[in-house]
Write an enzyme that holds these catalytic residues in place. Structure first.
Site, PDB file in Angstrom:
ATOM      1  N   GLY A  53      46.379  45.441  34.678  1.00  0.00           N
ATOM      2  CA  GLY A  53      46.194  44.880  33.343  1.00  0.00           C
ATOM      3  C   GLY A  53      45.976  45.990  32.344  1.00  0.00           C
ATOM      4  N   GLN A  58      43.716  49.822  24.372  1.00  0.00           N
ATOM      5  CA  GLN A  58      43.883  50.947  25.302  1.00  0.00           C
ATOM      6  C   GLN A  58      45.119  51.789  24.973  1.00  0.00           C
ATOM      7  OE1 GLN A  58      43.294  48.308  28.973  1.00  0.00           O
ATOM      8  NE2 GLN A  58      42.359  50.241  29.576  1.00  0.00           N
ATOM      9  N   CYS A 106      39.145  50.907  35.571  1.00  0.00           N
ATOM     10  CA  CYS A 106      39.746  50.728  34.255  1.00  0.00           C
ATOM     11  C   CYS A 106      40.513  51.991  33.882  1.00  0.00           C
ATOM     12  CB  CYS A 106      38.648  50.466  33.230  1.00  0.00           C
ATOM     13  SG  CYS A 106      39.267  50.238  31.556  1.00  0.00           S
ATOM     14  N   LEU A 107      41.690  51.794  33.331  1.00  0.00           N
ATOM     15  CA  LEU A 107      42.521  52.936  32.944  1.00  0.00           C
ATOM     16  C   LEU A 107      41.852  53.768  31.842  1.00  0.00           C
ATOM     17  CD1 LEU A 107      45.974  51.106  32.935  1.00  0.00           C
ATOM     18  CD2 LEU A 107      45.087  52.638  34.703  1.00  0.00           C
ATOM     19  N   HIS A 148      38.112  40.882  32.198  1.00  0.00           N
ATOM     20  CA  HIS A 148      38.074  42.336  31.956  1.00  0.00           C
ATOM     21  C   HIS A 148      38.889  42.690  30.715  1.00  0.00           C
ATOM     22  CE1 HIS A 148      38.298  46.660  33.562  1.00  0.00           C
ATOM     23  NE2 HIS A 148      39.196  46.641  32.583  1.00  0.00           N
ATOM     24  N   GLU A 149      40.105  42.137  30.625  1.00  0.00           N
ATOM     25  CA  GLU A 149      40.998  42.495  29.505  1.00  0.00           C
ATOM     26  C   GLU A 149      40.510  41.877  28.190  1.00  0.00           C
ATOM     27  OE1 GLU A 149      42.880  44.857  30.096  1.00  0.00           O
ATOM     28  OE2 GLU A 149      42.990  44.720  32.277  1.00  0.00           O
ATOM     29  N   HIS A 152      38.031  43.978  26.509  1.00  0.00           N
ATOM     30  CA  HIS A 152      38.600  45.094  25.731  1.00  0.00           C
ATOM     31  C   HIS A 152      38.896  44.666  24.289  1.00  0.00           C
ATOM     32  CE1 HIS A 152      38.982  48.358  28.552  1.00  0.00           C
ATOM     33  NE2 HIS A 152      39.678  47.656  29.424  1.00  0.00           N
TER      34      HIS A 152
HETATM   35 ZN    ZN Z   1      40.080  48.147  31.368  1.00  0.00          ZN
END
Ligand code: ZN
Length: 180
Positions: A53, A58, A106-107, A148-149, A152
């Site tokens: 995701g 991001q 997480c990226l 999670h997304e 963000h």
């Molecule tokens: Zn993330």
């Protein structure tokens, strides 16, 4: 959200970037070029990075868009394999009382894993890339990715959801302990 393999993170906003701490803006024109091109770019970025995701902040855009692309992995061997799907102007309209803790990466949070409590079932509303509204109930890994997304888009990372900093560990320890 990171999968077990994370590769190219070069153009992904990293923890500390302002854009990750802002509430992202609603999308007005889903079918417009700006939105459609951003979705395309996010899909290729998340695939190149091996994530499951990614959210628009991001990739340095304040827009209420994220991509989900679940696939089976070490922690969730039963996770569904899904084509990258764009989720636009998402809302969670109902949460289960029950929460469960499981590992997330997480990226935008390099080299760390956290044991994050999430609602096991959620009812959600969002628009897809064609501008069509969906109302859905999600559970398990997909519900986890969605929460999670969506965080963000509200300026939060998984670290903000930890019950204790003891639940944060290095990625290398996580591999050693949980990915054998
Ligand atoms: Zn993330």
């Amino acid at each position: 959200m990171a999968n077990t393999t994370t590769k190219d993170k070069s153009n992904i906003a990293q923890l500390g970037a302002q854009v990750l701490r802002q509430r992202a803006l609603e999308v007005d024109d889903i079918l417009g070029d700006d939105c459609q091109n951003l979705i395309k770019a996010m899909m290729s970025t998340v695939q190149a990075a091996g994530g499951v995701g990614i959210a628009a902040p991001q990739v340095h855009h304040s827009a209420r868009i994220f991509i989900m692309c679940s696939k089976p992995n070490a922690r969730y061997p039963g996770a569904p394999l899904m084509e990258p799907t764009a989720i636009i102007n998402p809302e969670i309209i109902e949460y289960s009382d029950e929460k469960v803790k499981d590992w997330e990466g997480c990226l935008s949070v390099p080299s760390m894993r956290g044991l994050v409590p999430r609602h096991t079932r959620i009812k959600v509303r969002y628009f897809d890339q064609q501008g069509i509204e969906h109302n859905r109930e999600l559970n398990g890994f997909i519900a986890r990715i969605f929460q999670h997304e969506l965080d963000h888009l509200n300026g939060l990372t998984f670290i903000d959801q930890l019950e204790t900093t003891q639940d944060l560990i290095s990625e290398s320890e996580w591999y050693k302990q949980y990915c054998r």
